[in-house]
Write a protein that holds these residues in place. Structure first.
Motif, short mmCIF file in Angstrom:
data_model
loop_
_atom_site.label_atom_id
_atom_site.label_comp_id
_atom_site.label_asym_id
_atom_site.label_seq_id
_atom_site.Cartn_x
_atom_site.Cartn_y
_atom_site.Cartn_z
N LEU A 25 0.83 -1.28 -0.03
CA LEU A 25 -0.10 0.03 -0.14
C LEU A 25 0.94 1.20 -0.05
N GLU A 26 2.02 1.16 0.70
CA GLU A 26 2.87 2.27 0.73
C GLU A 26 3.57 2.65 -0.64
N ALA A 27 3.77 1.63 -1.34
CA ALA A 27 4.19 1.73 -2.61
C ALA A 27 3.23 2.15 -3.70
N MET A 28 2.02 1.70 -3.48
CA MET A 28 0.89 2.04 -4.46
C MET A 28 0.74 3.69 -4.22
N TYR A 29 0.71 4.09 -3.04
CA TYR A 29 0.43 5.63 -2.94
C TYR A 29 1.53 6.27 -3.22
N ASP A 30 2.87 5.76 -3.65
CA ASP A 30 3.98 6.62 -4.35
C ASP A 30 3.42 7.01 -5.99
N PHE A 31 2.70 6.23 -6.44
CA PHE A 31 2.32 6.50 -7.82
C PHE A 31 1.44 7.86 -7.85
N LYS A 32 2.01 8.71 -9.06
CA LYS A 32 1.05 9.89 -9.37
C LYS A 32 -0.27 9.25 -10.06
N GLU A 33 -1.28 9.83 -10.10
CA GLU A 33 -2.59 9.16 -10.56
C GLU A 33 -2.36 8.81 -12.03
N GLU A 35 0.47 7.86 -13.81
CA GLU A 35 1.28 6.99 -14.14
C GLU A 35 0.41 5.72 -13.32
N PHE A 36 -0.48 5.90 -12.44
CA PHE A 36 -1.00 4.76 -11.79
C PHE A 36 -1.94 3.84 -12.73
N ASN A 37 -2.64 4.39 -13.69
CA ASN A 37 -3.66 4.16 -14.72
C ASN A 37 -2.89 3.91 -16.00
N GLN A 38 -1.87 4.42 -16.32
CA GLN A 38 -1.20 4.01 -17.60
C GLN A 38 -0.14 2.95 -17.77
N PRO A 40 2.92 0.98 -19.02
CA PRO A 40 4.12 1.47 -19.39
C PRO A 40 4.26 0.91 -20.94
N ASP A 41 3.76 -0.04 -21.12
CA ASP A 41 3.50 -0.58 -22.56
C ASP A 41 2.45 -1.30 -22.83
N ALA A 42 2.26 -1.95 -24.30
CA ALA A 42 1.03 -2.81 -24.54
C ALA A 42 1.17 -4.15 -23.85
N LYS A 43 2.30 -4.76 -23.47
CA LYS A 43 2.33 -5.89 -22.95
C LYS A 43 2.34 -6.08 -21.57
N THR A 44 2.30 -4.89 -20.58
CA THR A 44 2.16 -4.82 -19.24
C THR A 44 0.96 -4.30 -18.66
N TRP A 45 0.78 -4.37 -17.30
CA TRP A 45 -0.46 -3.78 -16.71
C TRP A 45 0.10 -2.66 -16.22
N SER A 46 -0.81 -1.66 -15.84
CA SER A 46 -0.78 -0.28 -15.09
C SER A 46 -0.61 -0.82 -13.98
N GLY A 47 -0.20 0.21 -12.93
CA GLY A 47 -0.11 0.18 -11.52
C GLY A 47 -1.35 -0.07 -10.97
N ALA A 48 -2.35 0.10 -11.39
CA ALA A 48 -3.62 -0.26 -11.12
C ALA A 48 -4.31 -1.59 -11.52
N GLY A 49 -3.78 -2.03 -12.57
CA GLY A 49 -3.92 -3.48 -12.96
C GLY A 49 -3.20 -4.35 -11.82
#
Length: 102
Positions: A25-33, A35-38, A40-49
């Motif tokens: 949870l601490e790592a999750m809250y380090d994301f900016k919104e 970045e969290f929903n985007q 990094p590329d088409a083959k990976t999940w977002s932070g939210a995923g």
């Protein structure tokens, strides 16, 4: 010879899961919104995923730890070290079970 997990072992497992969740949870809250929903590329999940996947996984772990269990002939934590090594390997990629997809 039947082996069962002791209450102390169960408590240790629960504490370890809670500690891991706190760090997560601490790592999750380090994301900016954005970045969290985007992803990094088409083959990976977002932070939210990733968070969705972990949340679903933890619900199954919770059921396993708190659900009905049977005794076993093996030492209950015999696979702990191998599982820990697998879960902490950040270089390996694996397919998710369909029920755990974000």
């Amino acid at each position: 010879m039947e082996m069962t997990i002791t209450e102390e072992q169960r408590s240790d497992l629960e504490r370890s899961i809670q500690d891991a969740m706190k760090c997560f949870l601490e790592a999750m809250y380090d994301f900016k919104e954005p970045e969290f929903n985007q992803p990094p590329d088409a083959k990976t999940w977002s932070g939210a995923g990733v968070c969705s996947h972990i949340h679903k996984s933890l619900s199954y772990i919770h059921q396993a730890v708190n659900g009905l269990a049977s005794t076993t002939a093996r030492v209950p934590d015999v696979h702990r070290d191998a599982l820990r090594q697998m879960m902490e390997d950040m270089n390996s990629k694996a397919k998710s079970a369909a029920v755990l997809l974000p």
